[in-house]
Design an enzyme around this catalytic site. Sequence first.
Site, mmCIF file in Angstrom:
data_model
loop_
_atom_site.group_PDB
_atom_site.id
_atom_site.type_symbol
_atom_site.label_atom_id
_atom_site.label_comp_id
_atom_site.label_asym_id
_atom_site.label_seq_id
_atom_site.Cartn_x
_atom_site.Cartn_y
_atom_site.Cartn_z
ATOM 1 N N ASP A 141 0.835 -1.207 0.000
ATOM 2 C CA ASP A 141 0.000 0.000 0.000
ATOM 3 C C ASP A 141 0.864 1.249 0.000
ATOM 4 O O ASP A 141 0.459 2.294 0.516
ATOM 5 C CB ASP A 141 -0.929 -0.012 1.221
ATOM 6 C CG ASP A 141 -2.067 0.995 1.074
ATOM 7 O OD1 ASP A 141 -2.668 1.379 2.099
ATOM 8 O OD2 ASP A 141 -2.331 1.437 -0.065
ATOM 9 N N LYS A 144 2.732 3.329 -5.717
ATOM 10 C CA LYS A 144 2.197 2.264 -6.588
ATOM 11 C C LYS A 144 3.239 1.738 -7.568
ATOM 12 O O LYS A 144 3.231 0.565 -7.908
ATOM 13 C CB LYS A 144 0.946 2.760 -7.322
ATOM 14 C CG LYS A 144 -0.086 3.388 -6.386
ATOM 15 C CD LYS A 144 -0.334 2.545 -5.133
ATOM 16 C CE LYS A 144 -0.976 3.324 -4.006
ATOM 17 N NZ LYS A 144 -0.961 2.574 -2.716
ATOM 18 N N ASP A 169 -3.294 -2.960 -2.504
ATOM 19 C CA ASP A 169 -4.373 -1.969 -2.530
ATOM 20 C C ASP A 169 -4.255 -1.120 -3.803
ATOM 21 O O ASP A 169 -3.201 -1.067 -4.442
ATOM 22 C CB ASP A 169 -4.262 -1.062 -1.289
ATOM 23 C CG ASP A 169 -5.492 -0.169 -1.134
ATOM 24 O OD1 ASP A 169 -5.389 0.894 -0.516
ATOM 25 O OD2 ASP A 169 -6.563 -0.530 -1.672
ATOM 26 N N ASN A 170 -5.355 -0.483 -4.196
ATOM 27 C CA ASN A 170 -5.364 0.559 -5.235
ATOM 28 C C ASN A 170 -5.046 0.094 -6.654
ATOM 29 O O ASN A 170 -4.371 0.809 -7.409
ATOM 30 C CB ASN A 170 -4.379 1.680 -4.862
ATOM 31 C CG ASN A 170 -4.608 2.182 -3.473
ATOM 32 O OD1 ASN A 170 -3.741 2.053 -2.603
ATOM 33 N ND2 ASN A 170 -5.782 2.745 -3.229
ATOM 34 N N GLU A 199 -11.370 4.241 -0.563
ATOM 35 C CA GLU A 199 -11.714 4.596 0.812
ATOM 36 C C GLU A 199 -12.540 5.887 0.853
ATOM 37 O O GLU A 199 -12.200 6.877 0.228
ATOM 38 C CB GLU A 199 -10.460 4.758 1.681
ATOM 39 C CG GLU A 199 -9.364 5.638 1.138
ATOM 40 C CD GLU A 199 -8.327 4.850 0.361
ATOM 41 O OE1 GLU A 199 -8.680 3.824 -0.244
ATOM 42 O OE2 GLU A 199 -7.164 5.267 0.328
HETATM 43 N N1 LIG Z 1 9.242 2.831 -1.029
HETATM 44 C C1 LIG Z 1 8.665 3.155 0.133
HETATM 45 N N2 LIG Z 1 9.177 2.693 1.285
HETATM 46 C C2 LIG Z 1 8.575 3.004 2.455
HETATM 47 N N3 LIG Z 1 7.479 3.786 2.580
HETATM 48 C C3 LIG Z 1 6.959 4.262 1.446
HETATM 49 C C4 LIG Z 1 7.504 3.971 0.187
HETATM 50 N N4 LIG Z 1 6.757 4.580 -0.757
HETATM 51 C C5 LIG Z 1 5.769 5.239 -0.099
HETATM 52 N N5 LIG Z 1 5.897 5.040 1.227
HETATM 53 C C6 LIG Z 1 4.982 5.529 2.261
HETATM 54 O O1 LIG Z 1 3.747 4.871 2.030
HETATM 55 C C7 LIG Z 1 2.671 5.816 2.028
HETATM 56 C C8 LIG Z 1 2.281 6.101 0.622
HETATM 57 C C9 LIG Z 1 1.259 5.511 0.073
HETATM 58 C C10 LIG Z 1 0.883 5.809 -1.346
HETATM 59 N N6 LIG Z 1 -0.553 5.626 -1.440
HETATM 60 C C11 LIG Z 1 -1.244 6.338 -2.300
HETATM 61 O O2 LIG Z 1 -0.697 7.141 -3.074
HETATM 62 C C12 LIG Z 1 -2.725 6.210 -2.286
HETATM 63 C C13 LIG Z 1 -3.459 7.173 -2.965
HETATM 64 C C14 LIG Z 1 -4.859 7.096 -2.958
HETATM 65 N N7 LIG Z 1 -5.590 8.101 -3.649
HETATM 66 O O3 LIG Z 1 -4.969 9.013 -4.244
HETATM 67 O O4 LIG Z 1 -6.860 8.032 -3.664
HETATM 68 C C15 LIG Z 1 -5.531 6.075 -2.292
HETATM 69 C C16 LIG Z 1 -4.778 5.103 -1.625
HETATM 70 O O5 LIG Z 1 -5.380 4.068 -0.961
HETATM 71 C C17 LIG Z 1 -3.381 5.163 -1.621
HETATM 72 O O6 LIG Z 1 -2.691 4.148 -0.978
HETATM 73 C C18 LIG Z 1 3.229 7.050 2.711
HETATM 74 O O7 LIG Z 1 3.133 6.914 4.094
HETATM 75 C C19 LIG Z 1 4.669 7.027 2.219
HETATM 76 O O8 LIG Z 1 5.518 7.754 3.067
HETATM 77 MG MG LIG Z 2 -4.007 2.526 -0.507
#
Ligand SMILES: Nc1ncnc2c1ncn2[C@@H]1O[C@H](/C=C/CNC(=O)c2cc([N+](=O)[O-])cc(O)c2O)[C@@H](O)[C@H]1O
Ligand SMILES: [Mg+2]
Length: 214
Positions: A141, A144, A169-170, A199
């Site tokens: 999650d 992406k 997810d997503n 969500e």
């Molecule tokens: N390589 C990595 N290593 C560790 N932590 C990492 C990482 N890449 C991202 N993260 C962390 O994971 C989360 C990002 C999630 C991206 N979800 C999303 O972008 C997202 C967007 C929508 N939306 O736009 O509707 C809906 C959703 O359910 C979503 O999960 C943040 O807390 C970010 O700091």
């Molecule tokens: Mg998500």
Amino acid sequence: MDQSKEQRILNSVSYNAVKGDPESVLNCIDKYCGQYEWAMNVGDEKGIILDKTVEEADPTVALEMGTYCGYSAIRIARLLKPNARLLSIEFNPEFIPIAKEIIEIAGLSEKVTIIEGHSQDIIPQLKKKYEVETLDFVFLDHWKERYAPDTILLEECGLLRKGSILLADNIVYPGAPEFIKYIRSNSRYECTSYPTFLEYMKVEDAMEKAVYMG
Ligand SMILES: Nc1ncnc2c1ncn2[C@@H]1O[C@H](/C=C/CNC(=O)c2cc([N+](=O)[O-])cc(O)c2O)[C@@H](O)[C@H]1O
Ligand SMILES: [Mg+2]
């Protein structure tokens, strides 16, 4: 400096949730994000699919990528059997203390280890530094475009075993096309798609389950 949205979510949880009650923490976050400020928690609707997949996996060691505020970590950890554990990787230092506090309020700190860093750097450390043999369940999650490369990395690091269950997810929104292309064209995975909704929104989304066949 006014507070971040994530801080406001923590405020709402610490003010309204019942300490030690994971369900009340989840309900509080869903209420706050459904009524006041949208946030990218997996949420109550997709959360049911997550719950069912965790129950099917009945993991001893589970991994999550993308802790954010800890909502899905609570969903997963509340279903874990005694001595089972969840490792959750998060690289944004702003979110980590907030997630830790929310998980603490849910009374699940003993079951969840938040690992600060990028998934691509942490995955190769899981065996030696975090004493992982193989992963029984993985929840994707995070960013992406990291889903596919991190799945390949999990394979390369020998972290998947016959029957390991991945849940992503997503798949529809925002979408993870490279991951879908990879996983569905790879005969070592048995894939199932779960159409659902984003969500807190009337927007279509989906989750993908992929069972590693070894
Ligand atoms: N390589 C990595 N290593 C560790 N932590 C990492 C990482 N890449 C991202 N993260 C962390 O994971 C989360 C990002 C999630 C991206 N979800 C999303 O972008 C997202 C967007 C929508 N939306 O736009 O509707 C809906 C959703 O359910 C979503 O999960 C943040 O807390 C970010 O700091
Ligand atoms: Mg998500």
